[in-house]
Scaffold this motif. Structure first.
Motif, mmCIF file in Angstrom:
data_model
loop_
_atom_site.group_PDB
_atom_site.id
_atom_site.type_symbol
_atom_site.label_atom_id
_atom_site.label_comp_id
_atom_site.label_asym_id
_atom_site.label_seq_id
_atom_site.Cartn_x
_atom_site.Cartn_y
_atom_site.Cartn_z
ATOM 1 N N ALA A 227 -49.572 -5.603 -25.626
ATOM 2 C CA ALA A 227 -48.741 -4.537 -25.050
ATOM 3 C C ALA A 227 -47.374 -5.069 -24.650
ATOM 4 O O ALA A 227 -46.353 -4.382 -24.810
ATOM 5 C CB ALA A 227 -49.451 -3.923 -23.847
ATOM 6 N N HIS A 228 -47.341 -6.286 -24.110
ATOM 7 C CA HIS A 228 -46.062 -6.878 -23.711
ATOM 8 C C HIS A 228 -45.154 -7.066 -24.923
ATOM 9 O O HIS A 228 -43.958 -6.757 -24.873
ATOM 10 C CB HIS A 228 -46.300 -8.215 -23.017
ATOM 11 C CG HIS A 228 -45.035 -8.926 -22.631
ATOM 12 N ND1 HIS A 228 -44.335 -8.627 -21.484
ATOM 13 C CD2 HIS A 228 -44.332 -9.914 -23.266
ATOM 14 C CE1 HIS A 228 -43.250 -9.392 -21.416
ATOM 15 N NE2 HIS A 228 -43.239 -10.177 -22.472
ATOM 16 N N GLU B 144 -43.733 -3.707 -26.098
ATOM 17 C CA GLU B 144 -43.095 -2.871 -25.080
ATOM 18 C C GLU B 144 -41.778 -2.242 -25.538
ATOM 19 O O GLU B 144 -41.580 -1.034 -25.360
ATOM 20 C CB GLU B 144 -42.889 -3.678 -23.800
ATOM 21 C CG GLU B 144 -42.306 -2.843 -22.668
ATOM 22 C CD GLU B 144 -42.285 -3.604 -21.353
ATOM 23 O OE1 GLU B 144 -41.752 -3.062 -20.383
ATOM 24 O OE2 GLU B 144 -42.806 -4.735 -21.315
ATOM 25 N N ARG C 63 -41.412 1.785 -25.786
ATOM 26 C CA ARG C 63 -40.448 2.451 -24.910
ATOM 27 C C ARG C 63 -39.529 3.362 -25.722
ATOM 28 O O ARG C 63 -39.266 4.519 -25.343
ATOM 29 C CB ARG C 63 -39.632 1.407 -24.139
ATOM 30 C CG ARG C 63 -38.912 1.976 -22.923
ATOM 31 C CD ARG C 63 -38.383 0.856 -22.054
ATOM 32 N NE ARG C 63 -39.436 -0.033 -21.603
ATOM 33 C CZ ARG C 63 -40.280 0.237 -20.628
ATOM 34 N NH1 ARG C 63 -40.185 1.399 -19.980
ATOM 35 N NH2 ARG C 63 -41.205 -0.628 -20.261
ATOM 36 N N HIS D 271 -49.711 -0.629 -19.059
ATOM 37 C CA HIS D 271 -48.368 -0.323 -19.570
ATOM 38 C C HIS D 271 -48.150 1.181 -19.503
ATOM 39 O O HIS D 271 -49.047 1.965 -19.814
ATOM 40 C CB HIS D 271 -48.223 -0.788 -21.019
ATOM 41 C CG HIS D 271 -46.998 -0.227 -21.689
ATOM 42 N ND1 HIS D 271 -45.772 -0.846 -21.607
ATOM 43 C CD2 HIS D 271 -46.802 0.911 -22.404
ATOM 44 C CE1 HIS D 271 -44.878 -0.130 -22.267
ATOM 45 N NE2 HIS D 271 -45.478 0.946 -22.746
ATOM 46 N N SER E 100 -44.723 3.930 -20.478
ATOM 47 C CA SER E 100 -43.326 4.073 -20.887
ATOM 48 C C SER E 100 -43.036 5.543 -21.135
ATOM 49 O O SER E 100 -43.902 6.301 -21.578
ATOM 50 C CB SER E 100 -43.025 3.241 -22.146
ATOM 51 O OG SER E 100 -43.854 3.634 -23.220
#
Length: 434
Positions: free
Chosen positions: A80-81, A84, A88, A109, A111
């Motif tokens: 997920a990082h 991101e 987003r 997470h 966004s």
């Protein structure tokens, strides 16, 4: 919701009528104690029944507990990082809220565009909030976790009334190789912004995360070393079964990284550790260098900073027990005041949450045995003792123990008072506000 709603966008008037119909069914079931409507999809109907049986009613979504999960979600968090920026951009372009949760139902997470994020914050759809069924009741994310299948919950089909303004789709995320459930993607929009691409978008994000997990090469082989961190009392850290002599500041760094398994940037770590204090970046770099020499470069990774280990963190487990209403399990973990000398705003907030939530539970229940165990750590907190005394029958042998504890209660200790801060003065009845 029938399949027809996935094929075309109904007019707003039709959506409103559906929402109002489900609101009537919701009131008949949750407020009047009637049977669930036969037209309700089976998975949602079963979830409504389970939700109504919860001991703690869903009075408000904002009261949902926070939970930092353990090491089991490391691959998902890392994937997920890495994704991101793409997620987003996708959420802003689509106008949807995109959330990813681990197998415990904890959001790792979220966004969305600015307005959507503000809406999400009002219903506690923020990282580290728990959306498992036992906390939030019926919702798409919890259904997908329970069934392993895509789920859709529209407006008043949610158990929590505050979620009646939302429609959500959730799709499971599978681990490569084994196909085991590793998390869930949840897509949400206001109920009157319904569009049929919700489930398709959730599936595409889930596929994206699955591919990222495979590309990053994570598996469940269990080859990473065990890192045990004890913060609920005298701080202790052990790596591969051996104690590691860390300074208080190094323990804070390890604790922050353990609470953020997906990793943090250098600036985020600096902020979590020092807050607004003017501390040079070189100071933190020196601390990280020393910490890496103690843990090893294979355990403390960078870009982002994270722990490459199987973490057993008592603070994380305590948060999980609090979310499930398991007071005695928290007391089992509590060996003393958590991190009393810490100046980290991030850790202070989490420790305050544990202390206040535990205290609230004891004030609500008046549990005699719990109050006695709590008083061993915080003997100055006579209100917990007085509440238990009021609710303990005269013939209960624990009553004399409570009275003895109350008579011997010491003056308030300043460190925990600093942890709890102004919340000690903000009360709703006998319960601390949070």
């Amino acid at each position: 919701m029938g399949p027809s709603m996935e094929r075309a966008v109904p007019p707003v008037g039709e959506l409103r009528a559906l929402r109002d119909t489900w609101a009537l069914h919701w009131a008949a079931f949750f407020e009047s104690g009637g049977e669930a409507a036969p037209s309700l999809p089976r998975d949602i109907r079963d979830s409504w029944v389970r939700t109504r049986e919860l001991t703690a009613p869903l009075t408000t979504v904002a009261a949902a507990h926070r939970l930092a999960t353990n090491d089991a979600g490391f691959p998902l968090r890392t994937a997920a990082h890495h994704l991101e920026p793409h997620m987003r951009a996708l959420s802003v372009e689509s106008g949807y809220l995109i959330a990813i949760a681990d197998t415990a139902g904890t959001l790792i997470h979220t966004s969305a565009g600015r307005d959507m994020l503000r809406r999400a914050e009002r219903v506690n759809a923020v990282p580290q909030s728990v959306w498992a069924e036992h906390v939030m009741g019926t919702n798409a994310l919890s259904l997908a976790l329970r069934t392993g299948r895509p789920a859709h919950v529209f407006a008043s089909q949610h158990a929590a009334q505050t979620l009646h303004d939302w429609t959500c789709w959730a799709v499971p995320i599978r681990a490569g190789g084994t196909g085991a459930l590793s998390g869930v993607v949840n897509i949400a929009v206001p109920w009157d912004h319904y569009v049929p691409m919700g489930v398709a978008l959730a599936r595409s994000v889930a596929l994206m995360v699955e591919e990222a997990q495979a590309r990053l090469g994570y598996s469940d082989s269990g080859e990473r070393p065990q890192l045990v961190i004890r913060l609920l009392g005298p701080a202790e850290v052990a790596l591969r079964g051996a104690p590691v002599p860390l300074s208080p500041r190094q323990i804070e760094i390890v604790a922050i990284l353990a609470m953020t398994p997906g990793g943090v940037s250098f600036d985020q770590l600096h902020s979590h550790l020092y807050g607004d204090r003017r501390v040079a970046a070189t100071t933190l770099r020196v601390e990280l260098s020393k910490l890496r020499s103690l843990l090893g470069g294979d355990v403390l990774l960078s870009r982002p900073y994270r722990l490459n280990a199987k973490v057993d963190l008592d603070l994380s487990r305590a948060l999980g027990h609090l979310a499930a209403g398991e007071t005695h399990q928290v007391l089992d973990l509590l060996r003393g005041e958590p991190l009393p000398g810490s100046a980290s705003p991030y850790l202070q907030e989490i420790c305050t949450h544990v202390c206040v939530s535990l205290r609230n539970r004891l004030l609500l229940t008046g549990c005699a045995s719990g109050a006695l165990r709590y008083a061993e750590i915080f003997p100055w907190d006579d209100e917990v003792l007085r509440t238990a005394i009021e609710r303990t029958p005269q013939h209960d042998p624990r009553l004399s123990l409570l009275l003895g504890r109350l008579a011997a209660s010491a003056s308030p200790a300043p460190t925990l008072r600093q942890h709890l801060g102004p919340t000690l003065g903000a009360r709703d009845g006998n319960v601390l506000s949070w």
